[in-house]
Design a protein around this motif. Structure first.
Motif, PDB file in Angstrom:
ATOM      1  N   ARG A  67       0.849  -1.186   0.000  1.00 46.22           N
ATOM      2  CA  ARG A  67       0.000   0.000   0.000  1.00 46.22           C
ATOM      3  C   ARG A  67       0.895   1.249   0.000  1.00 46.22           C
ATOM      4  NH1 ARG A  67       0.158   2.053   4.908  1.00 46.22           N
ATOM      5  NH2 ARG A  67      -1.568   3.472   4.540  1.00 46.22           N
ATOM      6  N   GLY A  68       0.293   2.374  -0.349  1.00 41.02           N
ATOM      7  CA  GLY A  68       1.032   3.641  -0.290  1.00 41.02           C
ATOM      8  C   GLY A  68       1.768   3.969  -1.574  1.00 41.02           C
ATOM      9  N   LYS A  69       2.607   5.018  -1.448  1.00 41.11           N
ATOM     10  CA  LYS A  69       3.353   5.504  -2.606  1.00 41.11           C
ATOM     11  C   LYS A  69       4.690   4.778  -2.737  1.00 41.11           C
ATOM     12  CE  LYS A  69       1.396  10.118  -2.294  1.00 41.11           C
ATOM     13  NZ  LYS A  69       1.591  11.466  -1.781  1.00 41.11           N
ATOM     14  N   THR A  70       5.285   4.887  -3.923  1.00 38.07           N
ATOM     15  CA  THR A  70       6.595   4.277  -4.167  1.00 38.07           C
ATOM     16  C   THR A  70       7.621   4.861  -3.197  1.00 38.07           C
ATOM     17  OG1 THR A  70       5.979   4.223  -6.488  1.00 38.07           O
ATOM     18  CG2 THR A  70       8.294   3.787  -5.959  1.00 38.07           C
ATOM     19  N   ARG A  71       8.361   3.991  -2.545  1.00 30.49           N
ATOM     20  CA  ARG A  71       9.385   4.473  -1.614  1.00 30.49           C
ATOM     21  C   ARG A  71      10.467   3.415  -1.455  1.00 30.49           C
ATOM     22  NH1 ARG A  71       4.880   3.134   1.126  1.00 30.49           N
ATOM     23  NH2 ARG A  71       4.994   1.617   2.816  1.00 30.49           N
ATOM     24  N   THR A  72      11.553   3.813  -0.790  1.00 34.65           N
ATOM     25  CA  THR A  72      12.612   2.852  -0.483  1.00 34.65           C
ATOM     26  C   THR A  72      12.336   2.258   0.892  1.00 34.65           C
ATOM     27  OG1 THR A  72      14.207   4.069  -1.791  1.00 34.65           O
ATOM     28  CG2 THR A  72      15.090   2.585  -0.114  1.00 34.65           C
ATOM     29  N   ASP A  73      12.204   0.945   0.957  1.00 36.05           N
ATOM     30  CA  ASP A  73      11.956   0.270   2.231  1.00 36.05           C
ATOM     31  C   ASP A  73      12.720  -1.038   2.214  1.00 36.05           C
ATOM     32  OD1 ASP A  73      10.859  -1.399   4.289  1.00 36.05           O
ATOM     33  OD2 ASP A  73       9.185   0.006   4.443  1.00 36.05           O
ATOM     34  N   LYS A  74      13.797  -1.064   3.000  1.00 32.97           N
ATOM     35  CA  LYS A  74      14.686  -2.237   3.005  1.00 32.97           C
ATOM     36  C   LYS A  74      13.955  -3.498   3.432  1.00 32.97           C
ATOM     37  CE  LYS A  74      18.278  -0.107   1.555  1.00 32.97           C
ATOM     38  NZ  LYS A  74      18.567  -0.284   0.119  1.00 32.97           N
ATOM     39  N   THR A  75      12.981  -3.358   4.333  1.00 32.88           N
ATOM     40  CA  THR A  75      12.272  -4.548   4.792  1.00 32.88           C
ATOM     41  C   THR A  75      11.417  -5.142   3.688  1.00 32.88           C
ATOM     42  OG1 THR A  75      12.152  -3.427   6.886  1.00 32.88           O
ATOM     43  CG2 THR A  75      10.904  -5.431   6.682  1.00 32.88           C
ATOM     44  N   TYR A  76      10.772  -4.284   2.914  1.00 32.17           N
ATOM     45  CA  TYR A  76       9.992  -4.785   1.785  1.00 32.17           C
ATOM     46  C   TYR A  76      10.916  -5.500   0.794  1.00 32.17           C
ATOM     47  CZ  TYR A  76       6.048  -1.819   3.226  1.00 32.17           C
ATOM     48  OH  TYR A  76       5.008  -1.238   3.917  1.00 32.17           O
ATOM     49  N   GLU A  77      12.108  -4.944   0.614  1.00 25.31           N
ATOM     50  CA  GLU A  77      13.059  -5.572  -0.316  1.00 25.31           C
ATOM     51  C   GLU A  77      13.445  -6.965   0.181  1.00 25.31           C
ATOM     52  OE1 GLU A  77      16.312  -2.879  -1.052  1.00 25.31           O
ATOM     53  OE2 GLU A  77      14.951  -1.246  -1.586  1.00 25.31           O
ATOM     54  N   ILE A  78      13.623  -7.081   1.494  1.00 27.73           N
ATOM     55  CA  ILE A  78      13.969  -8.380   2.084  1.00 27.73           C
ATOM     56  C   ILE A  78      12.813  -9.372   1.912  1.00 27.73           C
ATOM     57  CG2 ILE A  78      14.231  -9.495   4.358  1.00 27.73           C
ATOM     58  CD1 ILE A  78      16.209  -7.259   5.052  1.00 27.73           C
ATOM     59  N   GLN A  79      11.607  -8.902   2.128  1.00 23.55           N
ATOM     60  CA  GLN A  79      10.425  -9.771   1.969  1.00 23.55           C
ATOM     61  C   GLN A  79      10.332 -10.283   0.523  1.00 23.55           C
ATOM     62  OE1 GLN A  79       6.804  -7.716   2.970  1.00 23.55           O
ATOM     63  NE2 GLN A  79       5.611  -9.598   3.078  1.00 23.55           N
ATOM     64  N   LEU A  80      10.577  -9.387  -0.420  1.00 25.29           N
ATOM     65  CA  LEU A  80      10.539  -9.768  -1.831  1.00 25.29           C
ATOM     66  C   LEU A  80      11.664 -10.754  -2.156  1.00 25.29           C
ATOM     67  CD1 LEU A  80       9.210  -9.148  -4.643  1.00 25.29           C
ATOM     68  CD2 LEU A  80      11.036  -7.457  -4.955  1.00 25.29           C
ATOM     69  N   CYS A  81      12.848 -10.483  -1.604  1.00 28.04           N
ATOM     70  CA  CYS A  81      13.993 -11.368  -1.848  1.00 28.04           C
ATOM     71  C   CYS A  81      13.708 -12.770  -1.293  1.00 28.04           C
ATOM     72  CB  CYS A  81      15.247 -10.770  -1.208  1.00 28.04           C
ATOM     73  SG  CYS A  81      16.734 -11.726  -1.526  1.00 28.04           S
TER      74      CYS A  81
END
Ligand code: SF4
Length: 237
Positions: free
Chosen positions: A121-135
């Motif tokens: 949800r929300g706008k495009t942003r840098t979020d290391k945790t989201y990157e980890i979840q995706l990885c």
């Protein structure tokens, strides 16, 4: 290789970064409450979950794919996996980008390469945790299809844009490190102490947690206090 009872849900990785106490409430104590932010997230994921599978212009879209990785002891559901066709001259660019021929899919001709897409949800942003979840999803898909996946995408609902995330060596290491931290907190038999912060105002479990009270201790003590508070009509855990 981990036993199934030691596996960590991928969804717990982002929750741990938000608050380790919240992870234990949700995944060990089975506590849940919704607020505006969790409802928005649910609606966004339901959109990802309910649309049908389809293929267009060399991309096969599969939604709500169950994934796991026994080596790292993680499991979850990928919102969307895009399979990019790689065989034939028409798709030579895809093949070059993925450095691989891809895999065969049931009832489909050709070769296809899997790319995870996680909805946020929300706008495009840098979020290391989201990157980890995706990885973590990427690691599971690598095990499932026996390929090396170089990147995935985070799709942000409010902006309607997606951001490419490269699965670098350091992101892969950070993912494995966070998985171990979450595993320790999930299986430690203790509830982490609350740390009251501005995050608590966004947390849907704030009325169950009461972080201002500084409640802490073992699971056993937590449950005993919760039962006692129910009997007396108080909400102190
Ligand atoms: S209210 Fe605050 S301390 Fe409690 S679970 Fe939520 S974020 Fe964590």
């Amino acid at each position: 290789m981990f036993q199934e009872e030691e596996w960590v849900p991928i969804s717990a990785l982002a929750q741990y970064a938000f608050c380790p106490r919240r992870v234990v409430f949700i995944h060990t104590e089975n506590l849940w409450a919704d607020n505006q932010w969790t409802m928005e997230g649910k609606i966004l994921h339901e959109t990802a979950d309910t649309q049908t599978q389809k293929t267009a212009r060399g991309t096969r879209i599969v939604r709500s794919l169950r994934i796991s990785d026994a080596e790292n002891g993680i499991y979850g559901v990928a919102d969307v996996v895009e399979f990019k066709r790689t065989d034939g001259m028409e798709f030579a660019q895809n093949r070059a980008e993925f450095l691989s021929d891809g895999v065969r899919l049931p009832l489909r001709d050709g070769l296809w390469f899997p790319i995870p897409v996680e909805f946020k949800r929300g706008k495009t942003r840098t979020d290391k945790t989201y990157e980890i979840q995706l990885c973590a999803q990427g690691l599971c898909l690598e095990k499932k299809f026996a390929v090396t996946i170089p990147f995935g995408f985070l799709y942000y609902g409010e902006s309607g844009r997606r951001k490419r995330i490269d699965f670098t060596v350091s992101l892969r290491q950070n993912t494995c490190t966070l998985v171990e931290k979450v595993r320790q907190v999930l299986f430690s038999d203790t509830v982490p102490r609350p740390k009251y912060s501005k995050k608590c105002r966004q947390c849907s479990l704030v009325d169950l947690c009461l972080p201002q009270m500084g409640t802490s201790g073992s699971v056993e003590r937590y449950i005993r206090n919760a039962l006692a508070s129910r009997e007396t009509g108080n909400h102190l855990p």
